[in-house]
Structure formats: C-alpha cells, structure tokens
Motif scaffolding. Structure first.
Motif, short mmCIF file in Angstrom:
data_model
loop_
_atom_site.label_atom_id
_atom_site.label_comp_id
_atom_site.label_asym_id
_atom_site.label_seq_id
_atom_site.Cartn_x
_atom_site.Cartn_y
_atom_site.Cartn_z
N GLN A 292 22.37 60.24 50.71
CA GLN A 292 23.47 60.74 49.88
C GLN A 292 23.50 62.26 49.85
N PHE A 293 24.72 62.79 49.84
CA PHE A 293 24.90 64.23 49.68
C PHE A 293 26.22 64.48 48.97
N ALA A 294 26.38 65.70 48.48
CA ALA A 294 27.62 66.13 47.83
C ALA A 294 28.17 67.33 48.58
N SER A 295 29.50 67.48 48.53
CA SER A 295 30.16 68.63 49.16
C SER A 295 31.22 69.17 48.23
N CYS A 296 31.52 70.46 48.37
CA CYS A 296 32.52 71.09 47.50
C CYS A 296 33.37 72.04 48.32
N GLY A 297 34.59 72.30 47.83
CA GLY A 297 35.44 73.12 48.66
C GLY A 297 36.66 73.73 48.01
N GLU A 298 37.53 74.19 48.89
CA GLU A 298 38.75 74.90 48.53
C GLU A 298 39.71 74.03 47.74
N ASP A 299 39.64 72.71 47.91
CA ASP A 299 40.56 71.80 47.23
C ASP A 299 40.18 71.52 45.78
N LYS A 300 39.21 72.27 45.23
CA LYS A 300 38.81 72.23 43.82
C LYS A 300 37.99 71.00 43.46
N THR A 301 37.57 70.22 44.45
CA THR A 301 36.84 68.99 44.18
C THR A 301 35.40 69.05 44.68
N VAL A 302 34.60 68.14 44.14
CA VAL A 302 33.27 67.82 44.66
C VAL A 302 33.30 66.35 45.06
N LYS A 303 32.77 66.05 46.23
CA LYS A 303 32.76 64.67 46.71
C LYS A 303 31.32 64.23 46.96
N LEU A 304 31.05 62.99 46.59
CA LEU A 304 29.75 62.37 46.83
C LEU A 304 29.88 61.41 48.00
N TRP A 305 28.93 61.48 48.94
CA TRP A 305 28.99 60.70 50.18
C TRP A 305 27.69 59.94 50.41
N SER A 306 27.79 58.91 51.23
CA SER A 306 26.61 58.25 51.77
C SER A 306 26.75 58.16 53.27
#
Length: 316
Positions: free
Chosen positions: A165-179
């Motif tokens: 699992q990891f998280a990412s953040c960006g220009e679109d103002k969101t944070v996303k959690l992934w597997s």
C-alpha cells in the motif's frame, strides 16, 4: 549550531539520511531553480559532533535538474534520483561517474522517488505527467502504472505497515490510497479536503493508519485511512505554504516541516504547537529529513544553496 555545506550554484530540493549508516547524507539539487540546466547529486559524510562542516563524499552532475532522492533499502551504497527530464537514475557511490541503471518512461518531470522500506525490493516514482509508477531495480521497465490523478503527482509514499500500500497526492487537491495488489490498478480510497494542490505527505510510523499532508492552501492536515471522509486534525492557514512534511521516526507526536517561510520547523500534532524552528536559511526550504540513528538530528536543504545538519530536542 549546525553543520553546513554549500552546493554552489545549485538549489536544494530534497535531502535524505542513509538508512544504513549515520555517516552519510545525500541531496538532490538543481541549477536555475530547476527550470533549465544541470542537476547535481551530492553525497556527504556527516562527521562527528564538534566538526566544522559536512564533507563531500561523491558528486554527480546530470543533464537536467534533480528534484528528489531515495536510498536503496537493499544496497547501502545505492540510491535513486528523480529528474526534470522525466528520467530516474540509480547510482552506486563506490563508482565515480555514470549511473548503473536508468529509466525514462515518464513524459514530464519526475517529482518524487521512494524506496519500499517494508518489502525493500521496489520503489515508486511520481510525475508531472499525472502518473505513479512501480519499479524494480532489476527490471528494464516499470512493473505497474497508477493513473487516476488529473494533474501533477507531487509525492507518493509507502505505508509503514502494508508493503503493498502507498498514498499519493497532487495538483488535483486529492490524496489517493493504492494497493499494488489491486488487479484493475484503481485506487482503493480518495481523500479530498484541501482546497489547493497537495504537495507532500508522510506516514506516522507508530500509528500507521495516520498520514500527514501539506498543501499550497497553506494548511497541514493529519488523516486516518479508516475515515476517508475527513481529516483528523488541521493546522493553519499559515502565512506561507509548507513544501514538505516528515513524521519523526522516534515519536508518534512530532512532524518536521520545510517551507516557503525559509525555515525548517518541528510541530507537536497533539496541540499544533511549534516546538523548534531552524531559521538559518535565507531562501525557501524545500527538503527536510530525520536521522534514523540519532534522535532529534535533522537535515534541511534550501534554494539558498545550503545543506544544514542540526539537532532538536524531542520531548515525549
């Protein structure tokens, strides 16, 4: 009192202590604010207390600016860099010239790289092209791509508990959690609460369901992955945005920040109090990191072309 090293002509973007030894520190730097020109990877020896400065160990120049760096978790002399030309390079500091591996799949600037410190066999990169990629140092191509963000991805960071699992953040103002085990490549959760670009995130090593973010909306937020609907705590708005956040490896209650106020600071997330400010820089501070060997030892790098190593008190 801090140890200092001048990266003459190169602006500091990221600084990282080695996970294997208390004697090595590396920094990713760029000429001309990363807009055009070379980059430089600086590897420094961190001498004993009482020394007058940081001592250069290796120096590698690249054709484009460097924005981030990550030490390998399996080879103590290897590290990877993220470049403005979209490339990722793997270096061995026992060699004097060329990288030992290179990948170039991103279509725009690579903004971050982070080795998986749980599985240790792979690493992530994130880019202005809106994607996050999973890599193995032994593969000539990326292993997977994650592409839900609708703009630049500034940071991707591994969970300290789950190696997939990891998280990412960006220009679109969101944070996303992934597997990385999700067969369809889709995120497993999206966190929306910032009102501008989310530029940095890091996980709490003691409470691994928590992570912290910073944004150009001039706030810092602490989140719980069990509650995607809202943040746990918010600090700010401040006068200037925070460019990088890092949880303390020796306490669950403190984060380090680097920002456009030209300082590196330590915060107590229980009450939002600032417990320490390192204000010796004279330009924007882009990089900050904690030593894994010496509680309270920190490093920072800045557009003032300086790398600093200093000590801060960490209350319990």
């Amino acid at each position: 009192m801090s140890l200092q090293y001048r990266t003459a002509g190169f602006k500091g973007y990221s600084v990282k202590f080695s996970p294997f030894t208390d004697k090595l520190l590396a920094a990713a730097t760029s000429a001309n604010y990363g807009l055009v020109g070379n980059g430089r990877l600086c590897v420094l020896n961190t001498p004993n207390a009482g020394s007058q400065g940081l001592v250069p160990r290796q120096q590698y120049d690249t054709q484009d600016g460097l924005f981030d760096i990550t030490w390998s978790e399996i080879h103590e002399n290897q590290l990877a860099t993220a470049s403005g030309d979209g490339s990722i390079k793997l270096w061995d500091i026992t060699l004097n010239r060329h990288p030992i591996a290179q990948w170039k799949e991103h279509k725009r600037e690579t903004m971050s790289v982070e080795w998986n410190y749980t599985a240790k066999t792979n690493f992530l990169s994130s880019s202005w092209d809106g994607t996050v990629k999973l890599w193995s140092p032994n593969s000539p191509q990326s292993l997977r791509m994650f592409a839900e963000h609708t703009g630049c991805v500034y940071t991707s960071s591994w969970s300290p508990r789950h190696s997939d699992q990891f998280a990412s953040c960006g220009e679109d103002k969101t944070v996303k959690l992934w597997s990385t085990n999700e067969p369809n490549g889709r995120s497993i959760a999206t966190f929306g609460g910032h009102v501008d670009q989310v530029v940095s995130l890091d996980w709490n090593k003691y409470s691994p369901e928590l992570f912290v973010t910073s944004s150009t909306d001039r706030t810092i937020k602490v989140w719980d992955i069990r509650n995607p609907r809202g943040n746990v705590t918010m600090f700010g708005p401040f006068e200037f945005p925070v460019r990088r956040v890092r949880f303390c490896p020796f306490s669950p209650n403190f984060i380090a920040t680097a920002g456009y106020d030209m300082s590196a600071s330590v915060w107590d997330i229980r009450n939002g109090a600032v417990t320490f400010v390192h204000d010796a820089h004279t330009e924007f501070v882009f990089g900050v990191d904690w030593s894994l060997f010496h509680p309270g030892q920190m490093a920072s790098c800045s557009w003032d072309e300086q790398i600093h190593v200093f000590n801060v008190p960490i209350p319990q």
